[in-house]
Design a protein around this motif. Structure first.
Motif, mmCIF file in Angstrom:
data_model
loop_
_atom_site.group_PDB
_atom_site.id
_atom_site.type_symbol
_atom_site.label_atom_id
_atom_site.label_comp_id
_atom_site.label_asym_id
_atom_site.label_seq_id
_atom_site.Cartn_x
_atom_site.Cartn_y
_atom_site.Cartn_z
ATOM 1 N N THR A 89 44.236 28.940 -0.671
ATOM 2 C CA THR A 89 43.464 30.147 -0.922
ATOM 3 C C THR A 89 42.085 29.844 -0.325
ATOM 4 O OG1 THR A 89 44.665 30.451 -2.996
ATOM 5 C CG2 THR A 89 42.699 31.799 -2.678
ATOM 6 N N PRO A 90 41.949 30.045 1.005
ATOM 7 C CA PRO A 90 40.750 29.561 1.707
ATOM 8 C C PRO A 90 39.429 30.116 1.173
ATOM 9 C CG PRO A 90 42.441 30.246 3.271
ATOM 10 C CD PRO A 90 42.902 30.647 1.901
ATOM 11 N N LYS A 94 40.558 26.344 -2.456
ATOM 12 C CA LYS A 94 41.515 25.704 -3.348
ATOM 13 C C LYS A 94 42.918 25.841 -2.771
ATOM 14 C CE LYS A 94 42.380 29.560 -6.517
ATOM 15 N NZ LYS A 94 42.353 29.963 -7.924
ATOM 16 N N ALA A 95 43.835 25.058 -3.330
ATOM 17 C CA ALA A 95 45.228 25.120 -2.893
ATOM 18 C C ALA A 95 46.133 24.729 -4.042
ATOM 19 C CB ALA A 95 45.465 24.180 -1.714
ATOM 20 N N TYR A 132 45.616 22.324 -7.358
ATOM 21 C CA TYR A 132 46.300 22.463 -8.645
ATOM 22 C C TYR A 132 47.813 22.518 -8.432
ATOM 23 C CZ TYR A 132 46.764 27.437 -7.534
ATOM 24 O OH TYR A 132 47.080 28.629 -6.938
ATOM 25 N N ALA A 133 48.523 22.299 -9.505
ATOM 26 C CA ALA A 133 49.990 22.349 -9.487
ATOM 27 C C ALA A 133 50.473 22.755 -10.868
ATOM 28 C CB ALA A 133 50.559 20.981 -9.110
ATOM 29 N N CYS A 174 45.201 20.061 -12.455
ATOM 30 C CA CYS A 174 44.343 20.197 -11.287
ATOM 31 C C CYS A 174 43.512 18.931 -11.099
ATOM 32 C CB CYS A 174 43.441 21.414 -11.397
ATOM 33 S SG CYS A 174 42.002 21.175 -12.457
ATOM 34 N N ILE A 175 42.925 18.864 -9.924
ATOM 35 C CA ILE A 175 41.935 17.839 -9.629
ATOM 36 C C ILE A 175 40.897 18.476 -8.727
ATOM 37 C CG2 ILE A 175 43.243 16.893 -7.675
ATOM 38 C CD1 ILE A 175 42.153 14.088 -8.578
ATOM 39 N N LEU A 176 39.636 18.158 -9.006
ATOM 40 C CA LEU A 176 38.527 18.659 -8.199
ATOM 41 C C LEU A 176 38.142 17.616 -7.162
ATOM 42 C CD1 LEU A 176 36.282 20.162 -11.032
ATOM 43 C CD2 LEU A 176 37.953 21.354 -9.583
ATOM 44 N N HIS A 177 37.533 18.090 -6.100
ATOM 45 C CA HIS A 177 37.063 17.222 -5.023
ATOM 46 C C HIS A 177 36.229 16.070 -5.581
ATOM 47 C CE1 HIS A 177 34.364 16.097 -1.676
ATOM 48 N NE2 HIS A 177 35.373 16.427 -0.894
#
Length: 184
Positions: A89-90, A94-95, A132-133, A174-177
């Motif tokens: 989702t540019p 995020k993806a 995220y997943a 999820c994980i953030l940068h």
């Protein structure tokens, strides 16, 4: 990025799916209905039309810059043993990441290795802020993979998907940068 990326890990090669992967794709995804039970859109049986759709999705995702679908290959054989993808989702940087691995290769740490590499790629090469997943509550092994890669439980989404006439809960990790690089 002009060409589809290739990621190499100690035991794996992650690269673009190609037509010669079809035989293994059909073989592995028809071994067990567990893939269909643990994913939202993977059918069982897995047909040639399903494979066509996957190859098209991989090609168009890269061309449109809204997805990277990688074949997971053992380095030693270079044969397809699974798949992992980032669906972007540019506008929000995020993806969503999703993955599957052929049953003969379960419990060897391959998915953890592939996921760690794809997270690194997403943050370093695609410049994402969040990945995220989700996984169904009846598939906690997938959550363990996410945890091993530093992802944290973000939410339990109640009755999130209607599948086979039944509403299913999913756990979202999820994980953030910034968190990813703190772990490095």
């Amino acid at each position: 990025m002009q060409n589809f990326p290739q990621i190499t890990t100690p035991r794996l090669i992650l690269n673009q799916p190609v037509e010669s992967d079809r035989e293994n794709l059909l073989l592995y995804l028809n071994e067990t209905p567990e893939f269909a039970e643990n994913t939202l859109t993977m059918p069982f049986p897995y047909t040639d039309e399903s494979a066509d759709f996957w190859f098209k999705l991989a090609k168009e995702g890269f061309e449109n810059r809204d997805g990277f679908i990688f074949a997971i290959r053992e380095k030693s054989t270079k044969k397809l043993i699974g798949g992992i993808g980032l669906h972007l989702t540019p506008q929000h940087k995020k993806a969503e990441v999703g993955y599957w691995l052929a049953k003969p290769f379960w419990n060897k740490g391959y998915v953890t290795e592939a996921l760690a590499a794809v997270l690194k790629f997403g943050f370093e090469e695609v410049n994402l802020n969040k990945i995220y997943a989700t996984y169904y509550a009846h598939n906690p092994a997938s959550g363990k993979v996410m945890e091993k890669c530093g992802m944290k439980n973000e939410a339990l989404l109640k009755d999130e998907y209607l599948k086979n006439g039944e509403f299913l809960d999913v756990n979202r990790f999820c994980i953030l940068h910034s968190d990813f690089f703190d772990l490095q």
